[in-house]
Design a protein around this motif. Structure first.
Motif, PDB file in Angstrom:
ATOM      1  N   THR A 157      26.341 108.902  31.300  1.00 50.62           N
ATOM      2  CA  THR A 157      26.297 107.517  30.835  1.00 50.62           C
ATOM      3  C   THR A 157      27.534 106.759  31.299  1.00 50.62           C
ATOM      4  OG1 THR A 157      25.092 108.260  28.894  1.00 50.62           O
ATOM      5  CG2 THR A 157      26.035 106.056  28.790  1.00 50.62           C
ATOM      6  N   THR A 158      28.705 107.418  31.192  1.00 53.96           N
ATOM      7  CA  THR A 158      29.940 106.787  31.660  1.00 53.96           C
ATOM      8  C   THR A 158      29.864 106.489  33.152  1.00 53.96           C
ATOM      9  OG1 THR A 158      31.121 108.084  30.008  1.00 53.96           O
ATOM     10  CG2 THR A 158      32.446 107.009  31.683  1.00 53.96           C
ATOM     11  N   VAL A 159      29.371 107.466  33.927  1.00 58.98           N
ATOM     12  CA  VAL A 159      29.229 107.261  35.370  1.00 58.98           C
ATOM     13  C   VAL A 159      28.272 106.094  35.634  1.00 58.98           C
ATOM     14  CG1 VAL A 159      28.317 108.289  37.493  1.00 58.98           C
ATOM     15  CG2 VAL A 159      29.784 109.642  35.997  1.00 58.98           C
ATOM     16  N   PHE A 160      27.165 106.057  34.903  1.00 58.05           N
ATOM     17  CA  PHE A 160      26.195 104.971  35.065  1.00 58.05           C
ATOM     18  C   PHE A 160      26.828 103.620  34.725  1.00 58.05           C
ATOM     19  CE2 PHE A 160      23.055 102.187  33.089  1.00 58.05           C
ATOM     20  CZ  PHE A 160      22.193 102.012  34.151  1.00 58.05           C
ATOM     21  N   MET A 161      27.544 103.579  33.582  1.00 64.24           N
ATOM     22  CA  MET A 161      28.204 102.333  33.183  1.00 64.24           C
ATOM     23  C   MET A 161      29.230 101.896  34.228  1.00 64.24           C
ATOM     24  SD  MET A 161      28.537 103.049  29.134  1.00 64.24           S
ATOM     25  CE  MET A 161      29.992 102.043  28.840  1.00 64.24           C
ATOM     26  N   THR A 162      29.929 102.884  34.804  1.00 61.88           N
ATOM     27  CA  THR A 162      30.884 102.581  35.867  1.00 61.88           C
ATOM     28  C   THR A 162      30.172 101.938  37.045  1.00 61.88           C
ATOM     29  OG1 THR A 162      32.120 104.533  35.201  1.00 61.88           O
ATOM     30  CG2 THR A 162      32.667 103.586  37.340  1.00 61.88           C
ATOM     31  N   GLY A 163      29.017 102.516  37.402  1.00 71.52           N
ATOM     32  CA  GLY A 163      28.237 101.960  38.510  1.00 71.52           C
ATOM     33  C   GLY A 163      27.822 100.521  38.236  1.00 71.52           C
ATOM     34  N   VAL A 164      27.326 100.249  37.024  1.00 74.67           N
ATOM     35  CA  VAL A 164      26.909  98.891  36.659  1.00 74.67           C
ATOM     36  C   VAL A 164      28.090  97.937  36.739  1.00 74.67           C
ATOM     37  CG1 VAL A 164      26.038  97.458  34.765  1.00 74.67           C
ATOM     38  CG2 VAL A 164      25.020  99.693  35.193  1.00 74.67           C
ATOM     39  N   MET A 165      29.245  98.394  36.182  1.00 77.63           N
ATOM     40  CA  MET A 165      30.455  97.565  36.204  1.00 77.63           C
ATOM     41  C   MET A 165      30.862  97.248  37.634  1.00 77.63           C
ATOM     42  SD  MET A 165      33.653  98.521  33.786  1.00 77.63           S
ATOM     43  CE  MET A 165      33.011  99.680  32.618  1.00 77.63           C
ATOM     44  N   LEU A 166      30.820  98.270  38.504  1.00 74.62           N
ATOM     45  CA  LEU A 166      31.195  98.079  39.908  1.00 74.62           C
ATOM     46  C   LEU A 166      30.283  97.052  40.571  1.00 74.62           C
ATOM     47  CD1 LEU A 166      31.892 101.749  41.094  1.00 74.62           C
ATOM     48  CD2 LEU A 166      33.543  99.900  40.899  1.00 74.62           C
ATOM     49  N   LEU A 167      28.971  97.180  40.352  1.00 79.19           N
ATOM     50  CA  LEU A 167      28.003  96.263  40.952  1.00 79.19           C
ATOM     51  C   LEU A 167      28.232  94.839  40.471  1.00 79.19           C
ATOM     52  CD1 LEU A 167      24.436  97.782  41.175  1.00 79.19           C
ATOM     53  CD2 LEU A 167      25.615  96.433  42.898  1.00 79.19           C
ATOM     54  N   LEU A 168      28.393  94.675  39.153  1.00 79.52           N
ATOM     55  CA  LEU A 168      28.624  93.346  38.579  1.00 79.52           C
ATOM     56  C   LEU A 168      29.904  92.728  39.130  1.00 79.52           C
ATOM     57  CD1 LEU A 168      27.620  93.635  34.839  1.00 79.52           C
ATOM     58  CD2 LEU A 168      26.911  91.850  36.419  1.00 79.52           C
ATOM     59  N   THR A 198      39.899  98.772  42.823  1.00 77.09           N
ATOM     60  CA  THR A 198      40.517  98.121  41.668  1.00 77.09           C
ATOM     61  C   THR A 198      40.198  98.863  40.369  1.00 77.09           C
ATOM     62  OG1 THR A 198      40.365  96.014  42.797  1.00 77.09           O
ATOM     63  CG2 THR A 198      40.746  95.940  40.431  1.00 77.09           C
ATOM     64  N   LEU A 199      38.915  99.193  40.151  1.00 71.96           N
ATOM     65  CA  LEU A 199      38.508  99.827  38.896  1.00 71.96           C
ATOM     66  C   LEU A 199      39.152 101.205  38.740  1.00 71.96           C
ATOM     67  CD1 LEU A 199      36.568  98.854  36.627  1.00 71.96           C
ATOM     68  CD2 LEU A 199      34.935 100.496  37.489  1.00 71.96           C
ATOM     69  N   ALA A 222      40.759  95.487  36.538  1.00 77.91           N
ATOM     70  CA  ALA A 222      41.815  96.514  36.489  1.00 77.91           C
ATOM     71  C   ALA A 222      42.048  96.966  35.052  1.00 77.91           C
ATOM     72  CB  ALA A 222      43.106  95.969  37.094  1.00 77.91           C
ATOM     73  N   ILE A 223      42.014  96.028  34.099  1.00 76.24           N
ATOM     74  CA  ILE A 223      42.213  96.389  32.690  1.00 76.24           C
ATOM     75  C   ILE A 223      41.014  97.192  32.182  1.00 76.24           C
ATOM     76  CG2 ILE A 223      42.358  95.445  30.344  1.00 76.24           C
ATOM     77  CD1 ILE A 223      44.189  93.240  31.607  1.00 76.24           C
ATOM     78  N   LEU A 224      39.794  96.794  32.605  1.00 80.55           N
ATOM     79  CA  LEU A 224      38.614  97.581  32.268  1.00 80.55           C
ATOM     80  C   LEU A 224      38.733  98.986  32.857  1.00 80.55           C
ATOM     81  CD1 LEU A 224      35.547  95.210  32.632  1.00 80.55           C
ATOM     82  CD2 LEU A 224      36.261  96.461  30.605  1.00 80.55           C
ATOM     83  N   LEU A 228      38.048 102.735  31.458  1.00 86.19           N
ATOM     84  CA  LEU A 228      37.224 103.697  32.207  1.00 86.19           C
ATOM     85  C   LEU A 228      37.889 105.063  32.267  1.00 86.19           C
ATOM     86  CD1 LEU A 228      34.656 103.859  33.965  1.00 86.19           C
ATOM     87  CD2 LEU A 228      36.111 103.476  35.930  1.00 86.19           C
ATOM     88  N   VAL A 229      39.216 105.084  32.307  1.00 85.37           N
ATOM     89  CA  VAL A 229      39.933 106.362  32.271  1.00 85.37           C
ATOM     90  C   VAL A 229      39.913 106.911  30.851  1.00 85.37           C
ATOM     91  CG1 VAL A 229      42.141 107.513  32.656  1.00 85.37           C
ATOM     92  CG2 VAL A 229      41.409 105.713  34.199  1.00 85.37           C
ATOM     93  N   ALA A 230      40.065 106.018  29.871  1.00 87.45           N
ATOM     94  CA  ALA A 230      40.169 106.436  28.475  1.00 87.45           C
ATOM     95  C   ALA A 230      38.856 107.032  27.974  1.00 87.45           C
ATOM     96  CB  ALA A 230      40.578 105.252  27.608  1.00 87.45           C
ATOM     97  N   LEU A 231      37.724 106.481  28.412  1.00 85.80           N
ATOM     98  CA  LEU A 231      36.427 106.942  27.905  1.00 85.80           C
ATOM     99  C   LEU A 231      36.157 108.403  28.256  1.00 85.80           C
ATOM    100  CD1 LEU A 231      33.986 106.181  26.305  1.00 85.80           C
ATOM    101  CD2 LEU A 231      32.984 105.171  28.318  1.00 85.80           C
ATOM    102  N   PRO A 232      36.194 108.803  29.543  1.00 85.59           N
ATOM    103  CA  PRO A 232      35.973 110.228  29.828  1.00 85.59           C
ATOM    104  C   PRO A 232      37.038 111.129  29.214  1.00 85.59           C
ATOM    105  CG  PRO A 232      36.612 109.047  31.819  1.00 85.59           C
ATOM    106  CD  PRO A 232      36.356 108.026  30.775  1.00 85.59           C
TER     107      PRO A 232
END
Lengths: 275, 275, 275, 275
Positions: A157-168, A198-199, A222-224, A228-232
């Motif tokens: 889910t984290t990887v998926f959310m990362t992908g969505v964030m990157l695309l957006l 950046t992410l 960058a703040i997000l 992203l590091v904190a979640l995993p």
């Protein structure tokens, strides 16, 4: 059938005292490490002819040994999966066996089909995955693998959310920066390169926004990225703690019932059962 | 009224065996993914006319489908919120419905008001948020969302503290570096770009201090940046562990004793139940 | 003496219903935020004369208000520390009062001693610290502060270990890279700039090793940098979990003894006592 | 033999009231810090002759003091390890004593063998490790060291996995980018420099991929780099929590029941006690 069992014992992690098995274990590790060294050396330019030939001979030799090992492991599969059906198929489809196959198969492929030499070169790199065999000799790897397996859903889910964030981020940045830097942000796919840099807070410095809105957006991403590091980190932390508390519970439950037969106690230091 | 209930069932996550519902689920996901691909493709330059036309037709089609879906979900809202009042309003104001609306609304907007084409382009990007719909089909998302909701106060405080830190760092750095590099540190707002790049450890390399005091300050901010990663990691870790221990407790309590009816105590301050 | 108590109540966080106190709370926050905006605006070049004059008047006004606030808080200190000795001194030396003093003192300093204008400018920045006053109105801040206080020893040790690592890395790197890049690695102190940028994984890209040994060393330091992030994350995680389990324990112990007088129960949702 | 015991007491951390021992503790710390300052100063160019001479004299003096300290600690080793065999050897092989030896040995080496001056210079840097002696006076260091020791296996596995990942990434990247940038990706070993900078998210910006496949790969490695930070964070978190819960358990068990003498069970596999 005693011989097949002996071959299985030798291939598996050697028990203390079984000198032959331990020698085989370390011998295979040595050949794997030497193979990696060979791959690294062969990437250098202008090697002397003698060295190139030596590396080639070593390659033939080690492929031979690994093929033999793969064959023997397949042959002794019924001892690895004693109570289950289809032991040979089970072995072939196991993760470690697939890596082993990837390490030897590219060598035999050109004899079968005419493949492009460059593709073969990349395939040959799977040889490096042989080093993961070393992990077979390690307890901690299994615990880490177990934690990752247990938290698989959350990690995906984290990887998926990362992908969505990157695309957006890439999509918005493309519309914001495209007019100012059309060579660096030519389309959404190319802008993904900036988004990843950046992410993940790598920040090579080859692509960065120059407009005001672009800089604000980049700062937010960058703040997000910190989140992203904190979640995993949080997910894996809780995974390890779950594993520990399970162990703890198992130990506590093991203590009062020691008198009942079949309740095996495990040493907390070495992890082995106490008969 | 059986039909409306059936429509609701089809739109919700398909139960095993309910083929139609499952097909609809995956069909909507497919259209969402294709929409994202379309957005990405349309960001490239010099597309052939045929492809541009195809993308346009696909856009009309998918907007139609999404509008229909939105309408049907609104129509079946009383089944989604059966025991509560104002189910239609409740649906419209739910997070997922607002995202859905953002995805289709910009398409209808130009028919109503004459909007600038560039603004519309950016609004159209919300289409990408449709991908979050995929998460509706995922359990782990809910757990992660729950942890973030539970730790909301702490996370917001961290974000606030980060903001204060950024402002302070940028202000001091402006006074320190402005004289040496007036083009890179022209004012506090522009210096925030350096502050974000340093605190998040992105470090593009376009802006960095050259004075001695500036370098010392930059180093301190970078080290504080590590704490900034550690703090949310700790908060989220503890959030996940809390969630796990609650689950564990619920399981343990479920076995020995069932709670007596009416035994729940209510806090006189906030009106919530006390477990 | 009723009036002094009333002034204390107004300055403290407003209770629900006490309109005047709440208005004062938000009024002070508003002035703080406006002050920060003023600091930011005044950092821009070529401001119109009218704006500069306006900012100056606003500065005089807000310094007046903050001085009044400081005075009143000092006057009502006996109500803040009712059962302790030296309430006035205790207030002056409290963290929040020191920040408040730093925010107003630089304004009065030039009347006393003839200070360099540039130094005064930097001192004026402490005004930004006023924003920390906002945190006085936040519960989560206290929890985070408590965790940091509880883990102080471990965090300081981590900071100390980081310092040692930085010094060691810079010293070795100086000897390794000095000959190859004497302008970028001129001495150990200057090399610390590279060490910080690498260990914190900021990596601006202005200074990096070019020799083989330097690159190996830089890689090792960067990998150690990962551990440096992991260590405080682990410390803070465990700190939060400790705080949670303490709370949990307190709640569990509070339940059986509800009948005993004086055992105040706390609502887990809002943290207030239930009488 | 009373004197040797007194020397031991003085060298160990001073008990409150034992003024001489405390003075010696802080005196040694002071000399260590001054030594580090001397190393830093001597790295600057164009120092005045008087300062160089002063630093040289100070070096002779402090080496003398440290040699004396080492000798006295060796002499009093039987008091440090009272109930064990070979106390002198045990001291010599202890971590702290080895660091102490590294700090003084390079000074005596040139008298024995003719060593290259540049090698000696690097060896002299071990003097900086003396600062770790300061940690001997800190409790939190021991807890952190304990956690690292307890999680040693997992941390080493993580380091090993990182190494494998770096090698794999560098190998694939070499084949992908070598043709496009032969000067930046000349061979697998040189490509490791890019791999480290990306996986650790440092991203200096001196080496980055320019091909499309290279950028995709770089992005994947950077995202894996996030997992690489999360894994040790999780391991260390769980290590600290384990340490806390052990402490907690010990406290709880200490109150109700004291363990009967001789009740300790020993694991037949590793010979360690089972708590």
């Amino acid at each position: 059938m005693i011989r097949r069992k002996r071959v299985f014992e030798i291939l598996e992690r050697g028990m203390p005292g079984d000198t032959l098995s331990i020698v085989v274990d370390y011998g295979i590790i040595l050949i794997i490490v030497l193979n990696i060294v060979a791959v690294i050396i062969s990437s250098f330019n202008d090697l002397p002819v003698l060295l190139t030939r030596g590396l080639s001979i070593f390659e033939y030799l080690s492929i031979g040994i690994f093929t033999l090992e793969y064959g023997l492991r397949l042959w002794t599969a019924p001892y690895k999966y004693p109570s289950r059906r289809f032991p040979y198929l089970r072995y072939i489809l196991s993760f470690m066996a697939l890596i082993d196959l990837c390490a030897i198969l590219p060598f035999y492929l050109p004899f079968i089909v005419g493949v492009d030499l460059r593709v073969l070169r990349i395939l040959r790199l799977f040889r490096l995955l042989r080093i993961l065999k070393l992990n077979r000799y390690n307890n901690a790897v299994e615990l880490i693998a177990q934690v990752f397996k247990g938290e698989k859903e959350k990690i995906l889910t984290t990887v998926f959310m990362t992908g969505v964030m990157l695309l957006l981020a890439a999509s918005v940045m493309y519309y914001v920066e495209n007019a100012a830097q059309p060579d660096k942000f030519p389309n959404i796919i190319a802008t993904l390169w900036w988004a990843v840099a950046t992410l993940t807070t790598v920040g090579y410095g080859d692509v960065y926004p120059i407009t005001h809105i672009g800089k604000v957006l980049s700062g937010l991403i960058a703040i997000l990225g910190i989140g992203l590091v904190a979640l995993p980190a949080g997910i894996i932390s809780s995974g390890f703690i779950k594993a520990i508390s399970k162990e703890e519970q198992a130990r506590q439950e093991a203590v009062p019932k020691t008198s009942s037969p079949g309740a095996k106690q495990v040493c907390p230091h070495c992890g082995k059962e106490i008969e």
